[in-house]
Design a protein around this motif. Structure first.
Motif, PDB file in Angstrom:
ATOM      1  N   MET A   1      12.167  17.993  28.788  1.00  0.00           N
ATOM      2  CA  MET A   1      12.839  16.691  28.888  1.00  0.00           C
ATOM      3  C   MET A   1      13.494  16.533  30.234  1.00  0.00           C
ATOM      4  O   MET A   1      14.667  16.230  30.309  1.00  0.00           O
ATOM      5  N   SER A   2      12.772  16.787  31.288  1.00  0.00           N
ATOM      6  CA  SER A   2      13.464  16.683  32.559  1.00  0.00           C
ATOM      7  C   SER A   2      12.597  16.053  33.612  1.00  0.00           C
ATOM      8  O   SER A   2      11.387  15.932  33.467  1.00  0.00           O
ATOM      9  N   LYS A   3      13.296  15.658  34.629  1.00  0.00           N
ATOM     10  CA  LYS A   3      12.614  15.061  35.756  1.00  0.00           C
ATOM     11  C   LYS A   3      11.942  16.177  36.543  1.00  0.00           C
ATOM     12  O   LYS A   3      12.519  17.242  36.738  1.00  0.00           O
ATOM     13  N   VAL A   4      10.731  15.925  36.973  1.00  0.00           N
ATOM     14  CA  VAL A   4      10.013  16.932  37.756  1.00  0.00           C
ATOM     15  C   VAL A   4       9.561  16.306  39.075  1.00  0.00           C
ATOM     16  O   VAL A   4       9.688  15.096  39.276  1.00  0.00           O
ATOM     17  N   VAL A   5       9.043  17.135  39.940  1.00  0.00           N
ATOM     18  CA  VAL A   5       8.502  16.636  41.203  1.00  0.00           C
ATOM     19  C   VAL A   5       7.378  15.645  40.877  1.00  0.00           C
ATOM     20  O   VAL A   5       6.559  15.916  39.997  1.00  0.00           O
ATOM     21  N   PRO A   6       7.373  14.492  41.535  1.00  0.00           N
ATOM     22  CA  PRO A   6       6.336  13.496  41.232  1.00  0.00           C
ATOM     23  C   PRO A   6       4.933  14.084  41.314  1.00  0.00           C
ATOM     24  O   PRO A   6       4.646  14.907  42.179  1.00  0.00           O
ATOM     25  N   TYR A   7       4.100  13.675  40.404  1.00  0.00           N
ATOM     26  CA  TYR A   7       2.715  14.129  40.398  1.00  0.00           C
ATOM     27  C   TYR A   7       1.812  12.981  39.974  1.00  0.00           C
ATOM     28  O   TYR A   7       2.252  12.005  39.370  1.00  0.00           O
ATOM     29  N   HIS A   8       0.543  13.125  40.310  1.00  0.00           N
ATOM     30  CA  HIS A   8      -0.438  12.096  39.952  1.00  0.00           C
ATOM     31  C   HIS A   8      -1.789  12.780  39.810  1.00  0.00           C
ATOM     32  O   HIS A   8      -1.895  13.998  40.014  1.00  0.00           O
ATOM     33  N   THR A   9      -2.797  12.039  39.488  1.00  0.00           N
ATOM     34  CA  THR A   9      -4.135  12.612  39.427  1.00  0.00           C
ATOM     35  C   THR A   9      -5.142  11.642  40.015  1.00  0.00           C
ATOM     36  O   THR A   9      -4.954  10.421  39.948  1.00  0.00           O
ATOM     37  N   ASP A  10      -6.184  12.189  40.602  1.00  0.00           N
ATOM     38  CA  ASP A  10      -7.300  11.376  41.094  1.00  0.00           C
ATOM     39  C   ASP A  10      -8.521  11.561  40.202  1.00  0.00           C
ATOM     40  O   ASP A  10      -9.576  11.014  40.467  1.00  0.00           O
ATOM     41  N   SER A  11      -8.369  12.351  39.155  1.00  0.00           N
ATOM     42  CA  SER A  11      -9.520  12.677  38.320  1.00  0.00           C
ATOM     43  C   SER A  11      -9.968  11.473  37.497  1.00  0.00           C
ATOM     44  O   SER A  11      -9.159  10.820  36.840  1.00  0.00           O
ATOM     45  N   ASP A  26       8.324  15.515  32.679  1.00  0.00           N
ATOM     46  CA  ASP A  26       7.424  16.521  32.095  1.00  0.00           C
ATOM     47  C   ASP A  26       7.097  16.206  30.642  1.00  0.00           C
ATOM     48  O   ASP A  26       6.178  16.783  30.073  1.00  0.00           O
ATOM     49  N   ASN A  27       7.842  15.290  30.038  1.00  0.00           N
ATOM     50  CA  ASN A  27       7.538  14.937  28.649  1.00  0.00           C
ATOM     51  C   ASN A  27       6.887  13.557  28.530  1.00  0.00           C
ATOM     52  O   ASN A  27       6.836  12.979  27.453  1.00  0.00           O
ATOM     53  N   CYS A  28       6.365  13.033  29.617  1.00  0.00           N
ATOM     54  CA  CYS A  28       5.660  11.751  29.575  1.00  0.00           C
ATOM     55  C   CYS A  28       4.368  11.906  28.768  1.00  0.00           C
ATOM     56  O   CYS A  28       3.583  12.811  29.022  1.00  0.00           O
ATOM     57  N   PRO A  29       4.136  11.023  27.785  1.00  0.00           N
ATOM     58  CA  PRO A  29       2.927  11.140  26.968  1.00  0.00           C
ATOM     59  C   PRO A  29       1.649  11.042  27.802  1.00  0.00           C
ATOM     60  O   PRO A  29       0.682  11.771  27.543  1.00  0.00           O
ATOM     61  N   ALA A  30       1.622  10.141  28.767  1.00  0.00           N
ATOM     62  CA  ALA A  30       0.434  10.011  29.613  1.00  0.00           C
ATOM     63  C   ALA A  30       0.338  11.197  30.563  1.00  0.00           C
ATOM     64  O   ALA A  30      -0.734  11.789  30.741  1.00  0.00           O
ATOM     65  N   GLY A  31       1.461  11.554  31.158  1.00  0.00           N
ATOM     66  CA  GLY A  31       1.468  12.665  32.109  1.00  0.00           C
ATOM     67  C   GLY A  31       1.085  13.983  31.461  1.00  0.00           C
ATOM     68  O   GLY A  31       0.421  14.811  32.079  1.00  0.00           O
TER      69      GLY A  31
END
Ligand SMILES: [Zn+2]
Length: 56
Positions: A1-11, A26-31
């Motif tokens: 339940m915490s903020k993490v370093v921003p991340y994304h995907t190109d896949s 880190d608990n984002c359903p999509a992430g």
């Protein structure tokens, strides 16, 4: 339940709604569906994920 370093995907394995944004929870359903191997650091200039916003 915490903020993490921003991340994304190109896949292309993920729908645009997951791919065209960046995540910073880190608990984002999509992430959470993004596999570690498909995660890239940073926001890539993309808008922030709505789900991540809702978790604020
Ligand atoms: Zn998210």
């Amino acid at each position: 339940m915490s903020k993490v370093v921003p991340y994304h995907t190109d896949s292309l394995e993920y729908p645009p709604s997951h791919r065209n944004v960046y995540h910073d929870r880190d608990n984002c359903p999509a992430g959470k569906t993004i596999k570690q191997a498909h995660r890239k650091p940073g926001d890539a200039g993309r808008p922030r994920c709505k789900d991540c916003k809702n978790l604020d």
